[in-house]
Design a protein around this motif. Structure first.
Motif, PDB file in Angstrom:
ATOM      1  N   SER A 298      -5.694   3.963   9.375  1.00  0.00           N
ATOM      2  CA  SER A 298      -4.400   4.277  10.234  1.00  0.00           C
ATOM      3  C   SER A 298      -3.269   4.325   9.408  1.00  0.00           C
ATOM      4  CB  SER A 298      -4.397   2.692  11.044  1.00  0.00           C
ATOM      5  OG  SER A 298      -5.321   2.454  11.640  1.00  0.00           O
ATOM      6  N   LEU A 299      -2.370   4.980   9.965  1.00  0.00           N
ATOM      7  CA  LEU A 299      -0.938   4.955   9.510  1.00  0.00           C
ATOM      8  C   LEU A 299       0.110   4.122  10.270  1.00  0.00           C
ATOM      9  CD1 LEU A 299       1.263   5.988   7.574  1.00  0.00           C
ATOM     10  CD2 LEU A 299       1.671   7.774   8.734  1.00  0.00           C
ATOM     11  N   MET A 300       0.361   2.969  10.062  1.00  0.00           N
ATOM     12  CA  MET A 300       1.259   2.119  10.791  1.00  0.00           C
ATOM     13  C   MET A 300       2.729   2.391  10.867  1.00  0.00           C
ATOM     14  SD  MET A 300      -1.204   0.281  11.981  1.00  0.00           S
ATOM     15  CE  MET A 300      -0.267  -0.740  13.060  1.00  0.00           C
ATOM     16  N   LEU A 301       3.309   2.877  12.017  1.00  0.00           N
ATOM     17  CA  LEU A 301       4.722   3.415  11.823  1.00  0.00           C
ATOM     18  C   LEU A 301       5.576   2.183  12.793  1.00  0.00           C
ATOM     19  CD1 LEU A 301       3.428   6.869  13.298  1.00  0.00           C
ATOM     20  CD2 LEU A 301       4.679   6.390  10.953  1.00  0.00           C
ATOM     21  N   GLY A 302       6.317   1.569  11.897  1.00  0.00           N
ATOM     22  CA  GLY A 302       7.051   0.221  12.412  1.00  0.00           C
ATOM     23  C   GLY A 302       8.339   0.653  13.149  1.00  0.00           C
TER      24      GLY A 302
ATOM     25  N   PRO B  47       0.663   2.695   5.026  1.00  0.00           N
ATOM     26  CA  PRO B  47      -0.851   2.953   5.052  1.00  0.00           C
ATOM     27  C   PRO B  47      -1.801   1.741   5.492  1.00  0.00           C
ATOM     28  CG  PRO B  47       0.454   3.975   3.084  1.00  0.00           C
ATOM     29  CD  PRO B  47       1.155   2.769   3.754  1.00  0.00           C
ATOM     30  N   TRP B  48      -2.518   1.931   6.282  1.00  0.00           N
ATOM     31  CA  TRP B  48      -3.483   0.805   6.667  1.00  0.00           C
ATOM     32  C   TRP B  48      -5.077   1.252   6.544  1.00  0.00           C
ATOM     33  CZ3 TRP B  48      -2.650  -4.055   6.046  1.00  0.00           C
ATOM     34  CH2 TRP B  48      -3.267  -5.054   6.810  1.00  0.00           C
TER      35      TRP B  48
ATOM     36  N   PHE C 122       0.902  -1.072  -0.052  1.00  0.00           N
ATOM     37  CA  PHE C 122       0.057   0.025   0.032  1.00  0.00           C
ATOM     38  C   PHE C 122       0.868   1.332  -0.081  1.00  0.00           C
ATOM     39  CE2 PHE C 122      -3.049  -2.800   2.520  1.00  0.00           C
ATOM     40  CZ  PHE C 122      -3.693  -3.499   1.560  1.00  0.00           C
ATOM     41  N   ALA C 123       2.167   1.202   0.106  1.00  0.00           N
ATOM     42  CA  ALA C 123       3.042   2.333   0.351  1.00  0.00           C
ATOM     43  C   ALA C 123       3.815   2.570  -1.166  1.00  0.00           C
ATOM     44  CB  ALA C 123       4.075   2.118   1.308  1.00  0.00           C
ATOM     45  N   GLY C 124       4.109   3.750  -1.500  1.00  0.00           N
ATOM     46  CA  GLY C 124       4.894   3.938  -2.706  1.00  0.00           C
ATOM     47  C   GLY C 124       4.220   5.255  -3.410  1.00  0.00           C
ATOM     48  N   PRO C 125       5.160   5.765  -4.478  1.00  0.00           N
ATOM     49  CA  PRO C 125       4.732   7.001  -5.179  1.00  0.00           C
ATOM     50  C   PRO C 125       3.953   6.182  -6.353  1.00  0.00           C
ATOM     51  CG  PRO C 125       7.141   6.400  -5.519  1.00  0.00           C
ATOM     52  CD  PRO C 125       6.596   5.348  -4.478  1.00  0.00           C
ATOM     53  N   TYR C 126       2.658   5.730  -6.112  1.00  0.00           N
ATOM     54  CA  TYR C 126       2.314   5.122  -7.368  1.00  0.00           C
ATOM     55  C   TYR C 126       1.414   5.882  -8.090  1.00  0.00           C
ATOM     56  CZ  TYR C 126      -1.155   5.156  -3.261  1.00  0.00           C
ATOM     57  OH  TYR C 126      -1.773   5.770  -2.145  1.00  0.00           O
ATOM     58  N   LEU C 127       1.033   7.066  -7.831  1.00  0.00           N
ATOM     59  CA  LEU C 127       0.474   8.133  -8.716  1.00  0.00           C
ATOM     60  C   LEU C 127       0.879   9.374  -8.508  1.00  0.00           C
ATOM     61  CD1 LEU C 127      -3.366   8.676  -7.900  1.00  0.00           C
ATOM     62  CD2 LEU C 127      -1.446   8.150  -6.352  1.00  0.00           C
ATOM     63  N   ASP C 128       0.716  10.472  -9.447  1.00  0.00           N
ATOM     64  CA  ASP C 128       0.844  11.880  -9.243  1.00  0.00           C
ATOM     65  C   ASP C 128      -0.470  12.407  -8.560  1.00  0.00           C
ATOM     66  OD1 ASP C 128       0.991  14.499  -8.979  1.00  0.00           O
ATOM     67  OD2 ASP C 128       1.390  14.944 -11.188  1.00  0.00           O
TER      68      ASP C 128
ATOM     69  N   GLY D 162      -1.876   0.393  -3.951  1.00  0.00           N
ATOM     70  CA  GLY D 162      -1.827   1.577  -3.362  1.00  0.00           C
ATOM     71  C   GLY D 162      -3.177   2.329  -3.690  1.00  0.00           C
ATOM     72  N   LEU D 163      -3.186   2.374  -5.148  1.00  0.00           N
ATOM     73  CA  LEU D 163      -4.491   3.197  -5.493  1.00  0.00           C
ATOM     74  C   LEU D 163      -5.875   2.811  -4.802  1.00  0.00           C
ATOM     75  CD1 LEU D 163      -3.762   3.337  -9.216  1.00  0.00           C
ATOM     76  CD2 LEU D 163      -3.927   5.245  -7.818  1.00  0.00           C
ATOM     77  N   LEU D 164      -5.803   1.749  -4.735  1.00  0.00           N
ATOM     78  CA  LEU D 164      -7.253   1.078  -4.149  1.00  0.00           C
ATOM     79  C   LEU D 164      -7.232   1.344  -2.797  1.00  0.00           C
ATOM     80  CD1 LEU D 164      -7.877  -2.277  -6.015  1.00  0.00           C
ATOM     81  CD2 LEU D 164      -8.528  -0.122  -6.621  1.00  0.00           C
ATOM     82  N   SER D 165      -6.061   1.139  -2.195  1.00  0.00           N
ATOM     83  CA  SER D 165      -6.215   1.541  -0.626  1.00  0.00           C
ATOM     84  C   SER D 165      -6.362   3.016  -0.278  1.00  0.00           C
ATOM     85  CB  SER D 165      -4.755   1.191  -0.085  1.00  0.00           C
ATOM     86  OG  SER D 165      -3.759   1.979  -0.367  1.00  0.00           O
ATOM     87  N   TYR D 166      -5.640   3.744  -1.372  1.00  0.00           N
ATOM     88  CA  TYR D 166      -6.006   5.328  -1.129  1.00  0.00           C
ATOM     89  C   TYR D 166      -7.487   5.670  -1.567  1.00  0.00           C
ATOM     90  CZ  TYR D 166      -5.367  10.207  -2.752  1.00  0.00           C
ATOM     91  OH  TYR D 166      -5.153  11.815  -2.902  1.00  0.00           O
ATOM     92  N   ALA D 167      -8.022   4.941  -2.252  1.00  0.00           N
ATOM     93  CA  ALA D 167      -9.568   5.299  -2.788  1.00  0.00           C
ATOM     94  C   ALA D 167     -10.344   4.950  -1.468  1.00  0.00           C
ATOM     95  CB  ALA D 167      -9.905   4.386  -3.904  1.00  0.00           C
ATOM     96  N   ARG D 168      -9.889   3.702  -0.910  1.00  0.00           N
ATOM     97  CA  ARG D 168     -10.865   3.089   0.335  1.00  0.00           C
ATOM     98  C   ARG D 168     -10.975   4.130   1.198  1.00  0.00           C
ATOM     99  NH1 ARG D 168     -11.214   0.175   4.787  1.00  0.00           N
ATOM    100  NH2 ARG D 168     -12.574  -1.752   4.748  1.00  0.00           N
TER     101      ARG D 168
END
Length: 313
Positions: free
Chosen positions: A239-243, A233-234, A7-13, A118-124
């Motif tokens: 949530s944002l999980m900080l490991g 990103p969760w 779910f992380a990464g620069p997957y879109l502008d 990543g995109l689908l997690s952002y949309a959700r």
């Protein structure tokens, strides 16, 4: 290069500068090349192939009442196209296109290309935030979307409070005394599954303080040597999980609350033998356990048979 969590990464502008440009937004809505990531009942729209892919709708495939700036959320630019998110209602999943289905993203994320997950997690996450903030938290008046759906404005002219997308920071930590890892389990989890210690950051609390507090509250273990590992990103829901990784200063486990059903120390040999069962590979908790386990010479993914997720296409 560090491997990013699912779910992380620069997957879109994200194209944040375009969110307040009304004329651009209207052109994007009129553009037949624009696409929509649909969400129904918190489930993502996918193809029904053996290896699923994200399925994106054209604006013309949406119900008419969803083809507006009020209903759509601008996610950004992806593969040269404007991409929006839209929530679809109904007791039953809408039939939009043959060979597609709505699916829980947690169940299929490891099968998707990295950018699509990543995109689908952002949309959700954006859909969930909007659903939970339909009314102003100050005066209770209904809110109105603005700036591409990234702001919700109170429609009360005497209030005009603005709400922005929110995330809930949570720490998650692999505690080790060197040869053993501290793992716990909740009663609701599948039999035999244990995971890293986690909990939400409280107001007025630094991340390192949250790590110390959560580990002590749940297991009675004192820690030091706290080091950041990675984040994830969760969006289940926000949530944002900080490991982190941390060193144990004590070893006697004393559960101090009812958060966990059990907590134990496990060696690498224990994990290699199949007990405990580790969390799914989609989670940052798996990555933290993997980081510690692999330092012993063997690879957790080979021992547990966990697949790497596909690269972006």
């Amino acid at each position: 290069m560090q491997v990013r969590n699912v779910f992380a990464g620069p997957y879109l502008d994200r194209a944040a500068h375009l969110r307040s440009q009304t004329e651009w937004f209207e052109r994007a809505l009129a553009n037949p090349d624009s696409r929509v990531a649909a969400v129904w009942n918190s489930r993502s729209f996918l193809t029904e192939e053996a290896t699923p892919r994200a399925a994106f709708l054209s604006l013309g495939e949406l119900p008419e009442d969803k083809r507006s700036a009020d209903a759509l959320i601008l996610l950004g630019e992806f593969a040269g196209r404007s991409l929006f998110a839209a929530e679809l209602e109904g007791d039953e999943p809408p039939v939009l296109r043959q060979g597609t289905r709505f699916e829980d993203l947690r169940m299929v994320a490891m099968l998707l290309p990295a950018d699509e997950a990543g995109l689908l997690s952002y949309a959700r996450a954006m859909i969930s935030w909007r659903r939970q903030h339909r009314f102003c938290g100050i005066c209770g008046t209904r809110t109105q979307p603005a700036k591409g759906g990234h702001v919700l404005l109170c429609t009360n002219p005497d209030c005009k409070h603005e709400q922005f997308p929110r995330i809930d920071p949570a720490i998650i930590v692999l505690v080790s005394d060197g040869e053993r890892a501290l793992l716990g389990r909740q009663a609701s989890w599948p039999a035999g599954r244990y995971s890293t210690i986690a909990g939400f950051v409280e107001p007025g609390e630094a991340l390192e303080d949250a790590v110390e507090r959560e580990v002590f509250e749940e297991t009675g273990i004192l820690v030091d040597g706290i080091e950041y590992h990675s984040s994830q990103p969760w969006p289940f829901p926000s949530s944002l999980m900080l490991g982190f990784v941390a060193h144990a200063c004590s070893t006697e486990i004393k559960r101090r609350d009812d958060e966990l059903e059990d907590a134990r120390w496990f060696t690498r040999e224990d994990i290699a033998s199949g007990f405990p069962k580790v969390p799914p590979g989609v989670s940052i908790s798996f990555r933290l356990i993997e980081h510690w386990f692999d330092a012993g010479g063997k690879r957790l993914r080979e021992v547990q048979g966990v697949q790497h997720w596909p690269a972006a296409r």
